[in-house]
Design an enzyme around this catalytic site. Sequence first.
Site, short mmCIF file in Angstrom:
data_model
loop_
_atom_site.label_atom_id
_atom_site.label_comp_id
_atom_site.label_asym_id
_atom_site.label_seq_id
_atom_site.Cartn_x
_atom_site.Cartn_y
_atom_site.Cartn_z
N LEU A 13 0.81 -1.22 0.00
CA LEU A 13 0.00 0.00 0.00
C LEU A 13 0.85 1.27 0.00
O LEU A 13 0.49 2.25 -0.63
CB LEU A 13 -0.93 -0.01 1.21
CG LEU A 13 -2.10 -1.00 1.14
CD1 LEU A 13 -2.72 -1.16 2.52
CD2 LEU A 13 -3.14 -0.53 0.14
N ASP A 53 13.57 4.83 10.33
CA ASP A 53 13.04 3.64 11.01
C ASP A 53 12.10 4.15 12.09
O ASP A 53 12.53 4.85 13.02
CB ASP A 53 14.20 2.84 11.62
CG ASP A 53 13.75 1.59 12.36
OD1 ASP A 53 12.53 1.43 12.63
OD2 ASP A 53 14.61 0.77 12.71
N ASN A 80 2.12 4.91 7.35
CA ASN A 80 1.72 3.64 6.76
C ASN A 80 2.48 2.44 7.31
O ASN A 80 1.98 1.32 7.26
CB ASN A 80 1.91 3.71 5.23
CG ASN A 80 1.72 2.37 4.56
OD1 ASN A 80 0.61 1.86 4.46
ND2 ASN A 80 2.82 1.78 4.10
N TYR A 160 -2.50 -7.35 16.52
CA TYR A 160 -2.69 -6.40 15.43
C TYR A 160 -3.95 -5.57 15.62
O TYR A 160 -3.92 -4.34 15.50
CB TYR A 160 -2.74 -7.15 14.10
CG TYR A 160 -2.91 -6.26 12.90
CD1 TYR A 160 -1.84 -5.49 12.43
CD2 TYR A 160 -4.13 -6.18 12.24
CE1 TYR A 160 -1.99 -4.67 11.32
CE2 TYR A 160 -4.28 -5.36 11.13
CZ TYR A 160 -3.22 -4.60 10.67
OH TYR A 160 -3.38 -3.78 9.58
N LYS A 164 -4.37 -1.42 16.19
CA LYS A 164 -5.10 -0.50 15.31
C LYS A 164 -6.22 0.22 16.07
O LYS A 164 -6.53 1.38 15.76
CB LYS A 164 -5.65 -1.26 14.11
CG LYS A 164 -4.56 -1.79 13.18
CD LYS A 164 -3.65 -0.67 12.67
CE LYS A 164 -2.64 -1.15 11.66
NZ LYS A 164 -1.77 -0.09 11.15
N THR A 193 -1.36 -8.09 -0.19
CA THR A 193 0.01 -7.59 -0.11
C THR A 193 0.87 -8.66 0.56
O THR A 193 0.37 -9.67 1.07
CB THR A 193 0.09 -6.30 0.72
OG1 THR A 193 -0.26 -6.60 2.09
CG2 THR A 193 -0.83 -5.22 0.18
#
Length: 235
Positions: A13, A53, A80, A160, A164, A193
């Site tokens: 992305l 980084d 991102n 994860y 988010k 991806t």
Amino acid sequence: MTTTLITGATRGLGLETARALSALGHTVYLGSRDAERGERAARQTGGHILPLDVTDEASLHAAAALLHEREDHLDVLVNNAGIPGPFTEATELTGDDLRTVYDTNVFGVVRTTRAFLPLLRAAPNPVVVNVSSGLGCLTAVGDPAARAKAVPDWMPGLAYASSKAALNMVTAQYAHALPGFRINAVDPGYTATDFNGRTGHRTVEQGARIIVRMACAGPEGPTGSYLADHGRLPW
């Protein structure tokens, strides 16, 4: 000329967003930990590599200083960079598992935003886009109807998904603290991806659309919102 920085911009992305925004006339800087991969991505997109980084404070301050030598402001920051972490049973995860994921997906966004805040403040219409996920939608966890409508690809994933959800709150808090900015969290959807072993059913072009749209938000655009292609998502 709109100056834009995208972290995690060498593939998936991030790479597609860099390509799309370059095509729209943005001067795009591609944040990359790997110089060779960054140079290749820069050639593919017409952008410029910016070594950084998001897990390293010193790296980010060096990147901000380097960008300041080249540009007097930063119009758009696209946060991102992210990692999936282990998608294992919640009962099997450790605190260290979560710390690793949060270090990139949450703390990395805070570090990056803070490092580039002076350059963003120098822009006439600063924009921050935080690439979130529908998996961070708390409403979808407990409301099957909302899940089917807003986040049809929802699945459990403690590390994860919770990172988010935390990023969504970080977004809302920044939007509250910086009313002159346009700051939003976006859900690209389940995109094919390397991040997910290319199991997603959306193309990178489809996934990047909402990122690109919010990167181009004008002064009257939304802020403090959680958005997907089909509209606002419930928190």
